[in-house]
Write an enzyme that holds these catalytic residues in place. Structure first.
Site, mmCIF file in Angstrom:
data_model
loop_
_atom_site.group_PDB
_atom_site.id
_atom_site.type_symbol
_atom_site.label_atom_id
_atom_site.label_comp_id
_atom_site.label_asym_id
_atom_site.label_seq_id
_atom_site.Cartn_x
_atom_site.Cartn_y
_atom_site.Cartn_z
ATOM 1 N N ASP A 91 -4.009 -9.600 -4.127
ATOM 2 C CA ASP A 91 -3.310 -10.958 -4.530
ATOM 3 C C ASP A 91 -3.307 -12.045 -3.422
ATOM 4 O OD1 ASP A 91 -2.682 -9.101 -6.436
ATOM 5 O OD2 ASP A 91 -0.638 -9.461 -6.493
ATOM 6 N N LYS B 190 -4.822 -8.441 -13.087
ATOM 7 C CA LYS B 190 -3.956 -7.698 -13.328
ATOM 8 C C LYS B 190 -2.493 -8.357 -13.760
ATOM 9 C CE LYS B 190 -2.328 -7.003 -8.658
ATOM 10 N NZ LYS B 190 -0.909 -7.161 -8.467
ATOM 11 N N VAL C 86 -0.757 -8.844 0.062
ATOM 12 C CA VAL C 86 0.809 -9.369 -0.058
ATOM 13 C C VAL C 86 1.165 -9.272 -1.627
ATOM 14 C CG1 VAL C 86 0.338 -11.384 1.314
ATOM 15 C CG2 VAL C 86 -0.091 -11.839 -0.996
ATOM 16 N N THR C 87 2.406 -8.974 -1.733
ATOM 17 C CA THR C 87 3.366 -8.864 -0.475
ATOM 18 C C THR C 87 3.404 -7.373 -0.307
ATOM 19 O OG1 THR C 87 5.338 -8.850 -1.896
ATOM 20 C CG2 THR C 87 4.649 -10.740 -0.980
ATOM 21 N N CYS D 213 3.632 -5.801 -4.519
ATOM 22 C CA CYS D 213 2.065 -5.526 -5.065
ATOM 23 C C CYS D 213 1.392 -4.374 -4.087
ATOM 24 C CB CYS D 213 1.235 -6.621 -5.521
ATOM 25 S SG CYS D 213 2.202 -7.436 -6.715
ATOM 26 N N GLN E 28 7.392 11.075 6.853
ATOM 27 C CA GLN E 28 7.148 12.331 6.241
ATOM 28 C C GLN E 28 5.744 12.860 6.173
ATOM 29 O OE1 GLN E 28 9.885 13.018 2.765
ATOM 30 N NE2 GLN E 28 9.679 10.684 2.762
#
Ligand code: C5J
Length: 229
Positions: free
Chosen positions: A27, A134, A162-163, A167, A207
């Protein structure tokens, strides 16, 4: 012969096979990066996204030189807005209700075919590079992205754009659930909110890299360039 390089990342360095790796640029559209588009209409300082442009250019240049698959995405809607769900348009009670589809200085906001919907010139797709349109935040939802990646036998995604927290994050979550190894290139991503950018990267790599590994454009470019020398 496989072309494998080890990339410095967090939580740890790892090898990638570049012939099974795609760069996906999310994007990088005028609507988000330039004044007069969707991002600014929502009250954001769009200049904050500019910082991702140069690092993306560097990664793109190396990826193209090595013949890697490069994919671009654009968020936006059909001109008749039939793919725009009512909540995204109206956001009940919000001061931003009804924004998508209205006329702005770069054409109708977030509508396919309008100037604002297109990718910024610095990162414009080259002929042959897939451009995924999209309607949502994630790049897999309602698109052919997964088909393209499977057809090209891609296992690893280098994610830019971005961002960071919207997205990019949505796309990485979708990709992770589908079994793709995601590497988020931190300085190739940007947000209107510094703390969201930082926390999103932190969350992805926590994690043991639960959603993605995180690196930067220099580490990726250095690793990739070692193949061409
Ligand atoms: C947003 C995006 N922020 N590309 N879209 O609405 O992150």
């Amino acid at each position: 012969m496989t072309r494998t390089v080890t990339v410095q990342m967090e939580p740890q360095a790892a090898p990638i096979d570049i012939d099974r790796t795609a760069v996906i640029i999310i994007d990088m559209q005028r609507d988000f990066l330039q004044p007069g588009g969707f991002g600014e209409s929502l009250g954001n300082d769009v200049s904050k996204l500019q910082r991702a442009v140069e690092p993306c250019q560097k990664v793109l240049a190396v990826a193209r030189e090595l013949g890697m698959l490069v994919i671009h995405t654009r968020e936006g809607h059909l001109p008749d807005l039939t793919d725009l769900h009512p909540f995204k348009l109206q956001r009940p009670g919000s001061s931003h209700a009804g924004l998508i589809g209205t006329e702005g200085p770069m054409g109708r906001i977030m509508v396919r075919g309008e100037v604002g919907h297109d990718i910024v010139p610095e990162l414009y797709p080259k002929p042959g590079e897939p451009v995924i349109d999209k309607p949502g935040k994630g790049s897999f939802s309602s698109t052919a992205l997964e088909c393209i990646l499977r057809a090209k036998d891609i296992s690893t995604l280098l994610v830019c754009g971005v961002t960071t927290e919207i997205c990019v994050n949505s796309t990485i979550r979708e990709a992770n659930d589908r079994g793709f190894f995601c590497i988020c290139i931190g300085d190739c991503c940007a947000s209107y909110f510094d703390e969201f950018h930082e926390m999103t990267l932190k969350m992805m790599k926590a994690q043991g890299g639960i959603l993605a590994y995180v690196t930067d454009s220099k580490s990726i470019c250095d690793s990739l360039k070692s193949l061409s020398s």
